[in-house]
Design a protein around this motif. Structure first.
Motif, short mmCIF file in Angstrom:
data_model
loop_
_atom_site.label_atom_id
_atom_site.label_comp_id
_atom_site.label_asym_id
_atom_site.label_seq_id
_atom_site.Cartn_x
_atom_site.Cartn_y
_atom_site.Cartn_z
N ASP A 84 0.83 -1.21 0.00
CA ASP A 84 0.00 0.00 0.00
C ASP A 84 0.87 1.26 0.00
O ASP A 84 1.93 1.30 0.63
CB ASP A 84 -0.90 0.02 1.24
N THR A 95 -1.38 16.11 -3.52
CA THR A 95 -1.31 14.78 -4.11
C THR A 95 0.13 14.27 -4.05
O THR A 95 1.08 15.00 -4.34
CB THR A 95 -1.78 14.82 -5.58
N HIS A 154 2.77 6.83 -10.20
CA HIS A 154 1.35 7.12 -9.99
C HIS A 154 1.18 8.26 -8.99
O HIS A 154 2.12 8.59 -8.24
CB HIS A 154 0.61 5.88 -9.48
N VAL A 156 -1.19 9.76 -5.78
CA VAL A 156 -2.11 9.34 -4.72
C VAL A 156 -2.78 10.58 -4.14
O VAL A 156 -2.11 11.39 -3.47
CB VAL A 156 -1.39 8.57 -3.60
N LYS A 160 -6.33 9.05 0.29
CA LYS A 160 -6.44 7.78 -0.44
C LYS A 160 -5.21 6.90 -0.19
O LYS A 160 -4.13 7.36 0.18
CB LYS A 160 -6.56 8.05 -1.95
N LEU A 162 -3.12 3.82 -2.33
CA LEU A 162 -2.99 3.20 -3.65
C LEU A 162 -2.28 1.85 -3.52
O LEU A 162 -1.34 1.68 -2.75
CB LEU A 162 -2.21 4.12 -4.58
N LEU A 228 -7.35 2.77 -5.99
CA LEU A 228 -7.38 3.76 -4.92
C LEU A 228 -8.50 3.43 -3.95
O LEU A 228 -9.64 3.16 -4.37
CB LEU A 228 -7.57 5.17 -5.48
#
Length: 231
Positions: A84, A95, A154, A156, A160, A162, A228
């Motif tokens: 995770d 983010t 990516h 996140v 959240k 991911l 997510l």
């Protein structure tokens, strides 16, 4: 995260000739023992020494062939393939950009009956392996599993978590081991007997394999995706 490819060797045992009666019925294991101890397997003439027998043991059947009846490709089970990556700090306002490395593996089976009868690399295993390997993108059956891995970038969002998931492509080969005992015309001291035929079903599954780069081992084909979830 191992993805277990199921092995199924079920279904009815079929006696093909109407002349055969209930007393002639054989279990799958009995049929496979007859196959292993056949005089000819997939067109190859055999010796009793091929299955560890002595001359006095003789053959239990005249012929055994593996016949493929179906081949299909489908999505295997989806598995979590990374740890995770949370963006759950109480004071988080932006983010998070993360580099996610993930790995997944897909196992393959060697067939139920051939494993119980003969080890990898020879005998009935070798005959089934030859049928399996004629399909493009198939992993050698002496290899128990294949892997897929990558590192992806990516984002996140705040609040959240991911992780990556991977869905492998799986191939399934369905077939039958067909065993035949030839008709015996009989003799002065032996009653004649009709031809007898027996069938044991066999199903093998394994991952679809993509060629590896620069001669590296092939990798499991499939689809990866980020997932997510709320903190």
């Amino acid at each position: 995260m191992a993805i277990g490819a199921a092995l199924a060797t079920g279904g009815a045992i079929i006696t093909l000739l109407p002349s055969a009666n209930a007393a002639d019925a054989k279990t799958p294991d009995q049929i496979m023992t007859m196959c292993e101890r056949s005089a000819v397997v997939n067109g190859k003439q055999r010796s009793v020494s091929d299955f560890g027998g002595a001359f006095a043991d003789g053959f239990q059947a005249d012929n055994c062939d593996y016949v493929e009846t179906n081949f299909e490709t489908f999505d295997g089970p989806t598995e979590k393939s990374s740890i995770d990556f949370p963006n759950c700090e109480p004071n988080a306002t932006a983010t998070a950009k993360v580099s996610v490395s993930w790995t997944a593996s897909a196992a393959q089976g060697q067939g139920k009956y051939i494993v119980t009868q003969q080890g990898a690399g020879g005998g009935l295993f070798g005959f089934l392996s030859g049928s399996w390997l004629k399909h493009k993108g198939t992993l050698d059956m002496t290899v128990k599993s294949g892997t897929a891995s990558a590192t992806e970038q990516h984002e996140v969002p705040v609040g959240k978590v991911l992780h990556m998931e991977f869905t492998p492509k799986i191939q399934r080969m369905t077939g039958e081991w067909r065993v035949r005992i030839d008709a015996d015309p009989g003799s002065f001291a032996v009653n004649p007997s009709p031809e007898q035929n027996f069938v044991a079903p066999e199903v093998v599954e394994g991952p679809v394999i993509l060629p590896g780069a620069a001669g590296a081992p092939g990798v499991v084909d499939g689809t990866s995706k980020p997932v997510l979830e709320d903190c």
